[in-house]
Every structure is written in C-alpha cells, then in structure tokens.
Design a protein around this motif. Sequence first.
Motif, short mmCIF file in Angstrom:
data_model
loop_
_atom_site.label_atom_id
_atom_site.label_comp_id
_atom_site.label_asym_id
_atom_site.label_seq_id
_atom_site.Cartn_x
_atom_site.Cartn_y
_atom_site.Cartn_z
N HIS A 415 -29.43 78.88 36.48
CA HIS A 415 -29.37 78.36 35.11
C HIS A 415 -29.15 79.51 34.15
O HIS A 415 -30.04 80.37 34.00
CB HIS A 415 -30.67 77.63 34.74
CG HIS A 415 -30.93 76.40 35.54
ND1 HIS A 415 -30.31 75.20 35.27
CD2 HIS A 415 -31.73 76.19 36.61
CE1 HIS A 415 -30.73 74.29 36.14
NE2 HIS A 415 -31.59 74.86 36.96
N PRO A 416 -27.99 79.59 33.47
CA PRO A 416 -27.77 80.66 32.49
C PRO A 416 -28.55 80.38 31.20
O PRO A 416 -28.14 79.56 30.38
CB PRO A 416 -26.26 80.62 32.25
CG PRO A 416 -25.87 79.21 32.58
CD PRO A 416 -26.81 78.73 33.63
N MET A 417 -29.68 81.06 31.03
CA MET A 417 -30.57 80.79 29.90
C MET A 417 -30.22 81.72 28.74
O MET A 417 -30.17 82.93 28.88
CB MET A 417 -32.02 81.00 30.33
CG MET A 417 -32.47 80.06 31.45
SD MET A 417 -32.35 78.30 31.02
CE MET A 417 -33.57 78.20 29.70
N HIS A 418 -30.00 81.10 27.58
CA HIS A 418 -29.58 81.83 26.38
C HIS A 418 -30.65 81.72 25.30
O HIS A 418 -31.16 80.63 25.04
CB HIS A 418 -28.26 81.27 25.86
CG HIS A 418 -27.84 81.83 24.55
ND1 HIS A 418 -27.73 83.18 24.30
CD2 HIS A 418 -27.51 81.22 23.36
CE1 HIS A 418 -27.35 83.38 23.05
NE2 HIS A 418 -27.21 82.21 22.47
N LEU A 419 -30.96 82.84 24.66
CA LEU A 419 -31.91 82.87 23.55
C LEU A 419 -31.17 83.24 22.28
O LEU A 419 -30.59 84.32 22.18
CB LEU A 419 -33.02 83.89 23.83
CG LEU A 419 -34.04 84.09 22.70
CD1 LEU A 419 -34.75 82.79 22.35
CD2 LEU A 419 -35.05 85.18 23.09
N HIS A 420 -31.18 82.34 21.30
CA HIS A 420 -30.55 82.61 20.02
C HIS A 420 -31.38 83.63 19.24
O HIS A 420 -32.61 83.69 19.35
CB HIS A 420 -30.47 81.32 19.20
CG HIS A 420 -29.44 80.35 19.69
ND1 HIS A 420 -28.45 79.84 18.90
CD2 HIS A 420 -29.26 79.78 20.91
CE1 HIS A 420 -27.70 79.00 19.58
NE2 HIS A 420 -28.18 78.94 20.81
N GLY A 421 -30.69 84.41 18.41
CA GLY A 421 -31.38 85.31 17.49
C GLY A 421 -31.86 86.61 18.07
O GLY A 421 -32.38 87.45 17.34
N TYR A 422 -31.69 86.80 19.38
CA TYR A 422 -32.26 87.98 20.03
C TYR A 422 -31.37 88.47 21.16
O TYR A 422 -30.60 87.73 21.76
CB TYR A 422 -33.64 87.66 20.61
CG TYR A 422 -34.72 87.53 19.57
CD1 TYR A 422 -35.42 88.63 19.13
CD2 TYR A 422 -35.01 86.28 19.02
CE1 TYR A 422 -36.40 88.51 18.15
CE2 TYR A 422 -35.98 86.14 18.05
CZ TYR A 422 -36.67 87.27 17.61
OH TYR A 422 -37.64 87.15 16.64
N GLN A 423 -31.52 89.76 21.46
CA GLN A 423 -31.15 90.35 22.74
C GLN A 423 -32.47 90.60 23.49
O GLN A 423 -33.52 90.81 22.85
CB GLN A 423 -30.41 91.67 22.55
CG GLN A 423 -29.09 91.55 21.79
CD GLN A 423 -27.92 91.18 22.68
OE1 GLN A 423 -27.41 90.06 22.63
NE2 GLN A 423 -27.47 92.11 23.49
N CYS A 478 -30.48 76.28 28.37
CA CYS A 478 -29.51 76.51 29.43
C CYS A 478 -28.12 76.36 28.85
O CYS A 478 -27.84 75.41 28.10
CB CYS A 478 -29.72 75.51 30.57
SG CYS A 478 -28.56 75.71 31.95
N HIS A 479 -27.23 77.31 29.19
CA HIS A 479 -25.88 77.26 28.63
C HIS A 479 -24.93 76.42 29.47
O HIS A 479 -23.72 76.41 29.22
CB HIS A 479 -25.32 78.66 28.44
CG HIS A 479 -24.62 78.84 27.13
ND1 HIS A 479 -23.45 78.19 26.82
CD2 HIS A 479 -24.95 79.56 26.04
CE1 HIS A 479 -23.07 78.53 25.61
NE2 HIS A 479 -23.96 79.35 25.10
N LEU A 484 -28.22 71.19 28.96
CA LEU A 484 -28.73 71.20 27.60
C LEU A 484 -28.89 69.78 27.09
O LEU A 484 -29.92 69.42 26.50
CB LEU A 484 -27.78 72.00 26.70
CG LEU A 484 -28.03 71.92 25.19
CD1 LEU A 484 -29.43 72.37 24.83
CD2 LEU A 484 -26.99 72.76 24.44
N GLY A 485 -27.87 68.94 27.31
CA GLY A 485 -27.96 67.55 26.86
C GLY A 485 -29.07 66.77 27.55
O GLY A 485 -29.61 65.81 26.98
N TRP A 486 -29.41 67.16 28.77
CA TRP A 486 -30.50 66.49 29.50
C TRP A 486 -31.87 67.00 29.07
O TRP A 486 -32.88 66.42 29.48
CB TRP A 486 -30.34 66.72 31.00
CG TRP A 486 -29.19 65.99 31.62
CD1 TRP A 486 -28.54 64.90 31.12
CD2 TRP A 486 -28.53 66.30 32.87
NE1 TRP A 486 -27.54 64.51 31.97
CE2 TRP A 486 -27.52 65.34 33.05
CE3 TRP A 486 -28.73 67.28 33.84
CZ2 TRP A 486 -26.68 65.34 34.17
CZ3 TRP A 486 -27.89 67.29 34.96
CH2 TRP A 486 -26.89 66.33 35.12
#
Length: 514
Positions: A415-423, A478-479, A484-486
């Motif tokens: 699962h490619p997990m993405h966090l907005h606003g941060y590295q 998850c990207h 994401l929709g689920w």
Amino acid sequence: MESSLRFSSLAFIALLAYFAFLASAELHVREFVLRNPWADGPEYITQCPIRPGQSYTYRFTIEDQEGTLWWHAHSRWLRATVYGALIIYPRLGSPYPFHMPKRDIPVLLGEWWDRNPMDVLRQAQFTGAAANVSDAYTINGQPGDLYRCSRSETVRFPIFPGETVQLRVINAGLNQQLFFSVANHQLTVVETDSAYTKPFTTSVIMIGPGQTTNVLLTANQRPGRYYMAARAYNSANAPFDNTTTTAILEYVNAPTRRGRGRGQIAPVFPVLPGFNDTATATAFTNRLRYWKRAPVPLQIDENLFFTVGLGLINCSNPNSPRCQGPNGTRFAASINNQSFVLPRRNSIMQAYYQGMPGIFTTDFPPVPPVQFDYTGNVSRGLWQPVKGTKAYKLKFKANVQIVLQDTSIVTPENHPMHLHGYQFYVVGSGFGNFNPRTDPARFNLFDPPERNTIGTPPGGWVAVRFVADNPGAWFMHCHIDSHLGWGLAMVFLVENGRGQLQSVQAPPLDLPRC
C-alpha cells in the motif's frame, strides 16, 4: 492532460485552477505548503470542491525545497487525466549534489481506460465490487507500440551519444505500482519524492502511485533505438492490468535499414521483472539512502501503530446488485479498523478553523482496537471495519513515529501510503508482524530515505518518523485510489504553535464554498 511547472527553490506561486467538468473538482499540489493547508487541495479535507465553471487560485510559497514533485486533481478519479509535473530547480549558483546532467526529461507514467474513468468508478461504487482495471498504461500520455492503433504516436526522446540526461519519473497512475526500465542502459538514482539520495546504479526501478524518482542516464550504448518500458508490479491476489507501455530513447545517429524494408530498426526491449517480483521491488527500495546525515527525530513523543489493509462489509441481502464483492459483500479498506468517510457539509480544515462541530471527531485510535496476528490467518470476525470521519491530534513540534502494518485481510498488498503536508524519514521495514521489542534496534537513524509516499511491504511493515511542525489538517491515505475510496485514510490535526509563524494562515477569500 499533462504539463510541467518549473520554479526556483524560493518562490511565491499562484496557480489558477479552473474546472468546467460535469462534476466538481479540486487540485492537489504535491509540495509541502507551510502553515497553508488551504493550498493543499484534497476535497472535503482542506477545502470543498471547486464547483463546475468556478475557479480557485492556489497561492503558496516554496521554501527550502527542490526536486521533482507533481500536481493532480484530488477529487474521486479525476486525477486519471488531470495531472502534471512540478519541478523546483535549485537556486541559481546552488549545484546538484551530483554531476550536472545535460538536460531534464520528465517521464509521467499514467493509466488509461477506454471508458470514462468516472463511469468506471460509479459502477464500482454501485456494485461494491472492485473497479475494472485500466486498459493501458501511458508514458507522457501515450500507450506506445504494444497497443493497437497507438504506434504512430509513441513518445520518442532523442539523445546524443555520450550525453547524460536526468529522467524525472513520476507515477501518476491511479491504482498500480510499476517497474520501469530502459533497454541496455543503467539508471543512477539520485532523488526520490524531491529528496536527494546517495547515488546508486540499477537496471530497473519500482515506483508506486504518487511517488517520483529521478535517475541519470548516459547515452553510452551503440547508436540505435531503445525502449523505455513500464509494467505492473502486482503484490496482491487481485486482477491487474498486465499490459506494457513504451516510449523510445532514440540516438540521433541511429542507423536505418537499407535495401528492401528500408526504415528504422526496431527498438531493443528491456528485461523487466515478473509482475509479482516482490524481491526485486524490495531490493530496490532497501537501497535508498538520504544523501547526507538525516535530521531524524530520536526522542519520540507520539508512537503510533497503524494497521492498513482491505476489508469487507457484510450485506443484509447478499444477492443484491449492490453487493457484488466476495461472497455477497462490499469491498472496504481501513486504518486501525476505521474506514474513513469524507464529510459533505464542510471540509475538515474549515470546520476545525471555524470551530464547527459535527463534521469530524478527534478520537482516531493510535493502535488497533484488537491485537491479532496481522499477517496470519485472520478471523473473519475482524474483516469488517467501522465507518467514520475521525482525526488524530498532534501537538506542534511533536516527534512522531508511525509503524504502518499491512494485514492479510482479503489479501496482503503493498500500500503506497502518502502523508500530505510533510516529508518523513523511512527508518525501517520488514516482512511479517512488527516486533516493538526487537525491530527498532535495526532502524536506520543515520541516513534513512526521505519521502512523502512509502509502500508497505506486502505482508509486512514500514516505520516512518517526522516532526509535526506544519499546523493544519493533513490527509494520510493509500495512493491506490480504489483503496482511498474504500476508506484507507485518516487525518492528522496538527495544532498551532506559538505566534503567527507557528500558526495556520487565514483562509483566502476565494476558498470554494461548501
């Protein structure tokens, strides 16, 4: 639609987003926007959607950041075609930490459906089953030579012998990790997700949805024509698009055929890993290192353990046309058994800023509600998540560690997990269940790679660390857009610090109305 935006590493940017779709939309700029979540973009998280025929200008300042990023729609599946590269160059006089390439070549990998992607999504939302897989992958918008009726428009990249170029590879696809290679040429990895890496050479990269990877390529082969190619890395027991997209790296002095059948010589094809080659994907990821000593937080204030994976919603009438998932269910996904539901009356950031109740709650669990053998044979009683709109609060400047644990519910998967606003820094990973007593001893706290999107090893875990120094509401998800929709998502609410420079900016006057 694809395009590139190029800036220096210190700039004030205003992007006008105008949408005339039948559905509303918004734009996500994949860059961490300090104290300004209003320019982040995900619908109902930091803004309400831009209505048909309306516009919204994204204004943000780029500070201390350079590299390859990208922008895309962040409303349902609109990003299938609404995306582009966002390249931030070093300041003038500030060199790369590697040999200067002759030029840049943006390489945007995408997915294509022969139907309207929104119709594909609507069908899946109605039936509760998995969405139909894509019909093709693309490189810079074109499928390439291996699909019907597309050969004449295959993308070609001319190159001079001896020339070194930088490929800025972006996986803008909706639902699929990809292997990428160039026939007979080695790739030197120098950057991932806008963070420089210690250079290393490879014949293939694995890149998940949302990720970027910069590689140097030197034209040191016999003059000719060589395929760039990308195809699926599929870690799940699930259907996938098994086609291959191609572009052509074409030496300017490539020979042509003589006599009968005159014309261009067929390109050489690269050796790509098998679709389920987790060993190659893992070996590539494990070689990534930050280019110098990384400022990794050592003392942890928030130690979070998140299970990520799929689930199934039981139906009262399994024979219903709306319950066409496995055994008469509907697909779902969750983090810590919480399946995220987008609000509709207001965005989370606006409700948080305005003090409006009833939009979300702040009781997202820091650990799973039940401990179990996450990667083993999981009891069916644990397959159904709970739906809700929950956020987790973080103090300003808190040192955060998150262990993302994949589960075997429905299927193990990357699962490619993405966090907005941060590295964040990827300090460790492994297969099986995370062991909090022994695994931290193996963490890399010296030069772990810095990323904004990281895949969980299928049937395994990955640990990341960051400092919560950017106040606002920030989406973690998850990207893979189907997931994401689920509901494979949650929100961090990072509180303000002291004073104006540690607090969220006031919302702009043209923020879309809810």
